[in-house]
Design a protein around this motif. Structure first.
Motif, mmCIF file in Angstrom:
data_model
loop_
_atom_site.group_PDB
_atom_site.id
_atom_site.type_symbol
_atom_site.label_atom_id
_atom_site.label_comp_id
_atom_site.label_asym_id
_atom_site.label_seq_id
_atom_site.Cartn_x
_atom_site.Cartn_y
_atom_site.Cartn_z
ATOM 1 N N CYS A 146 0.859 -1.185 0.000
ATOM 2 C CA CYS A 146 0.000 0.000 0.000
ATOM 3 C C CYS A 146 0.896 1.236 0.000
ATOM 4 O O CYS A 146 1.916 1.279 0.697
ATOM 5 C CB CYS A 146 -0.900 0.007 1.238
ATOM 6 N N LEU A 147 0.537 2.236 -0.786
ATOM 7 C CA LEU A 147 1.290 3.484 -0.835
ATOM 8 C C LEU A 147 0.743 4.470 0.197
ATOM 9 O O LEU A 147 -0.470 4.610 0.357
ATOM 10 C CB LEU A 147 1.187 4.127 -2.220
ATOM 11 N N ASP A 148 1.642 5.167 0.878
ATOM 12 C CA ASP A 148 1.262 6.173 1.872
ATOM 13 C C ASP A 148 1.373 7.558 1.235
ATOM 14 O O ASP A 148 2.471 8.052 0.972
ATOM 15 C CB ASP A 148 2.182 6.069 3.085
ATOM 16 N N LEU A 149 0.233 8.181 0.975
ATOM 17 C CA LEU A 149 0.191 9.528 0.408
ATOM 18 C C LEU A 149 0.150 10.544 1.537
ATOM 19 O O LEU A 149 -0.700 10.473 2.427
ATOM 20 C CB LEU A 149 -1.052 9.685 -0.475
ATOM 21 N N ASP A 150 1.061 11.496 1.527
ATOM 22 C CA ASP A 150 1.071 12.544 2.544
ATOM 23 C C ASP A 150 -0.185 13.385 2.422
ATOM 24 O O ASP A 150 -0.484 13.932 1.358
ATOM 25 C CB ASP A 150 2.308 13.427 2.369
ATOM 26 N N ALA A 151 -0.931 13.501 3.526
ATOM 27 C CA ALA A 151 -2.196 14.232 3.506
ATOM 28 C C ALA A 151 -2.105 15.586 4.182
ATOM 29 O O ALA A 151 -3.123 16.253 4.375
ATOM 30 C CB ALA A 151 -3.283 13.400 4.185
ATOM 31 N N SER A 152 -0.898 16.014 4.549
ATOM 32 C CA SER A 152 -0.759 17.289 5.243
ATOM 33 C C SER A 152 -1.099 18.455 4.318
ATOM 34 O O SER A 152 -1.071 18.339 3.091
ATOM 35 C CB SER A 152 0.665 17.447 5.772
ATOM 36 N N LEU A 153 -1.418 19.569 4.947
ATOM 37 C CA LEU A 153 -1.715 20.802 4.206
ATOM 38 C C LEU A 153 -0.443 21.620 4.103
ATOM 39 O O LEU A 153 0.198 21.916 5.115
ATOM 40 C CB LEU A 153 -2.794 21.602 4.942
ATOM 41 N N ARG A 154 -0.075 21.959 2.893
ATOM 42 C CA ARG A 154 1.114 22.776 2.666
ATOM 43 C C ARG A 154 0.710 24.074 1.979
ATOM 44 O O ARG A 154 -0.114 24.082 1.077
ATOM 45 C CB ARG A 154 2.135 22.024 1.815
ATOM 46 N N ALA A 155 1.304 25.152 2.440
ATOM 47 C CA ALA A 155 0.982 26.471 1.901
ATOM 48 C C ALA A 155 2.248 27.293 1.797
ATOM 49 O O ALA A 155 3.319 26.900 2.269
ATOM 50 C CB ALA A 155 -0.047 27.177 2.792
ATOM 51 N N ALA A 156 2.126 28.458 1.171
ATOM 52 C CA ALA A 156 3.244 29.396 1.018
ATOM 53 C C ALA A 156 4.451 28.722 0.381
ATOM 54 O O ALA A 156 5.586 28.834 0.870
ATOM 55 C CB ALA A 156 3.609 30.020 2.360
ATOM 56 N N GLU A 173 1.645 13.131 -9.042
ATOM 57 C CA GLU A 173 2.753 12.691 -9.882
ATOM 58 C C GLU A 173 3.729 11.825 -9.091
ATOM 59 O O GLU A 173 4.236 10.803 -9.585
ATOM 60 C CB GLU A 173 3.478 13.902 -10.475
ATOM 61 N N GLN A 174 4.007 12.227 -7.839
ATOM 62 C CA GLN A 174 4.888 11.427 -6.996
ATOM 63 C C GLN A 174 4.259 10.072 -6.677
ATOM 64 O O GLN A 174 4.944 9.036 -6.649
ATOM 65 C CB GLN A 174 5.206 12.182 -5.710
ATOM 66 N N ALA A 175 2.955 10.060 -6.450
ATOM 67 C CA ALA A 175 2.265 8.802 -6.174
ATOM 68 C C ALA A 175 2.329 7.872 -7.374
ATOM 69 O O ALA A 175 2.586 6.664 -7.237
ATOM 70 C CB ALA A 175 0.814 9.070 -5.780
ATOM 71 N N ALA A 176 2.115 8.410 -8.549
ATOM 72 C CA ALA A 176 2.177 7.588 -9.760
ATOM 73 C C ALA A 176 3.585 7.061 -9.982
ATOM 74 O O ALA A 176 3.769 5.901 -10.396
ATOM 75 C CB ALA A 176 1.718 8.398 -10.967
ATOM 76 N N ALA A 238 -4.375 8.590 -10.592
ATOM 77 C CA ALA A 238 -3.052 8.371 -11.180
ATOM 78 C C ALA A 238 -2.503 6.997 -10.826
ATOM 79 O O ALA A 238 -1.888 6.322 -11.660
ATOM 80 C CB ALA A 238 -2.092 9.466 -10.703
ATOM 81 N N VAL A 239 -2.724 6.567 -9.598
ATOM 82 C CA VAL A 239 -2.234 5.245 -9.190
ATOM 83 C C VAL A 239 -3.067 4.147 -9.830
ATOM 84 O O VAL A 239 -2.539 3.106 -10.249
ATOM 85 C CB VAL A 239 -2.236 5.136 -7.652
ATOM 86 N N ARG A 240 -4.371 4.352 -9.937
ATOM 87 C CA ARG A 240 -5.223 3.348 -10.566
ATOM 88 C C ARG A 240 -4.880 3.165 -12.047
ATOM 89 O O ARG A 240 -5.142 2.102 -12.633
ATOM 90 C CB ARG A 240 -6.697 3.724 -10.415
ATOM 91 N N ALA A 241 -4.300 4.182 -12.651
ATOM 92 C CA ALA A 241 -3.871 4.043 -14.047
ATOM 93 C C ALA A 241 -2.668 3.109 -14.167
ATOM 94 O O ALA A 241 -2.365 2.607 -15.255
ATOM 95 C CB ALA A 241 -3.528 5.416 -14.625
#
Length: 403
Positions: A146-156, A173-176, A238-241
């Motif tokens: 299983c891939l771990d996608l970072d869910a944090s909020l990034r700004a600025a 793109e990184q997940a793919a 993207a990952v499902r592709a």
């Protein structure tokens, strides 16, 4: 539980023949909390986060409900234990964090039945390299990933980071790219994607006595939910592709409604809401019933208005602060001493109720985080109505410790 005297009397009477320290699991409250989690999930299956439970009988009880399916474990060694044997707790266990446990990896890759039941979490090809170093692709069963996608909020431009620091995989793109790395290597099968939004699920939206902070948190959470919904959907697509995914996991006790509203998510995760510890008192969307309480004995009366209980240093993980301390709830009106806090071998308590306590009486506490209370006791004494019905062993009670 409100302390009108009856709650304390119920607990004291039910456990009168037991010596503290002890912990009680209120089965009626546990079942009510599980039903509320199912309601909030809106029909999505909930994978039980085992770190918030840490008792196999409790996991079995919850997984017997129609709204729950599978386990989200916190270590590979734990996952192998839960998935192993002739009567596993679950035949679908996802390890929620990457592992570097070579001994556990050898056990996984040496048992085809376990490899079929347990899914590893990765966020880098380095994790795949470690598996290959333990057991070469041609000499082991296929390992589920299983891939771990970072869910944090990034700004600025990335200078502002809100959330936990987990995976380096943040963009679709990184997940793919990581998906292609997994599918391009023999001996692995990509089956899932996970994105845990800790800044929504694990942060109080209405912290007691802090209305301005609550307002700011709710604004942040609303922004984060909107941002993540689009990014997670794009990442899942993207990952499902690249691979046929069995599941896309998201959420936590504090974010079930918003995560369930994301059509890209196929299942949710929750665990803390089953016990409803004090850190979950400060949420606007729901209110659970405290299902686990623990009792400590009064051993000293050092001064008027003060008693001392044995032990008490059951401090929760996370940033150090008063919200990580256990809370005395029965009898009402007790508080910790600021200069001592919750001690390893004794904890002084002050308040009007102290003068009504004698040596040998007990004080009931709630823990700040859910499953961590199970690290201090061998069993959770089960309470139904006004009587004890038995005891569920904790991981500790079964001689297991997974960090």
């Amino acid at each position: 539980m409100t302390d009108d005297g009856s709650a304390r009397a119920r607990l004291d009477a039910a456990t009168a023949d037991l010596d503290p320290p002890l912990a009680v699991l209120d089965l009626d409250a546990l079942d009510a909390n599980a039903a509320d989690l199912e309601r909030r999930a809106g029909g999505r299956p909930i994978r039980v986060a085992s770190k918030s439970v840490r008792s196999r009988p409790v996991l079995r009880r919850v997984l017997a409900r129609p709204g729950f399916s599978g386990v989200l474990a916190y270590t590979l060694a734990e996952a192998l234990w839960l998935a192993g044997g002739d009567d596993p707790v679950s035949d679908d266990v996802v390890v929620g964090y990457p592992t570097a446990d070579r001994t556990a990896l050898r056990a996984l890759t040496g048992a085809p039945a376990l490899a079929a039941r347990v899914t590893l979490m990765v966020d880098s090809p380095d994790h795949l390299d470690l598996v290959d170093a333990v057991a070469a692709p041609g000499a082991r069963p296929v390992v589920r990933i299983c891939l771990d996608l970072d869910a944090s909020l990034r700004a600025a431009g990335g200078r502002v980071h809100v959330g936990v620091r987990r995976s380096p995989v943040h963009t679709p793109e990184q997940a793919a790219g990581l998906a292609r790395a997994v599918t391009g290597r023999p001996g692995f099968r990509l089956v899932g994607l996970m994105a845990y939004e800790a800044q929504v699920a694990g942060v109080q939206s209405a912290p007691p006595g802090r209305p301005l902070r609550g307002l700011a948190v709710r604004g942040m959470q609303a922004l984060s939910v909107r941002e993540l919904a689009g990014r997670r959907a794009a990442a899942a697509a993207a990952v499902r592709a690249v691979a046929d995914l069995e599941f896309v996991n998201g959420g936590g006790t504090g974010s079930l409604e918003t995560t369930a509203a994301d059509p890209s998510v196929t299942e949710l995760a929750a665990g803390s809401g089953l016990y409803s510890p004090t850190l979950f008192d400060g949420y606007r969307a729901f209110r659970g019933r405290p299902a686990v309480l623990f009792a400590l004995p009064v051993t000293r009366r050092p001064a008027p208005g003060t008693v001392t209980v044995a032990g008490g240093g059951w401090i929760a993980s996370g940033p150090a602060g008063a919200d990580r301390l256990p809370t005395p709830v029965h009898p009402a009106g007790l508080r910790m001493v600021g200069t001592e806090g919750a001690g390893e071998v004794q904890t002084p308590l002050r308040g009007a109720a102290a003068d009504g306590l004698r040596v040998g009486d007990r004080v009931w506490f709630r823990h700040a985080k859910a499953g961590e209370v199970a690290e201090h006791v061998p069993v959770l004494h089960t309470l139904a109505g006004d009587r004890l019905t038995g005891a569920f062993p904790t991981y500790r009670g079964e001689g297991r410790s997974f960090g």
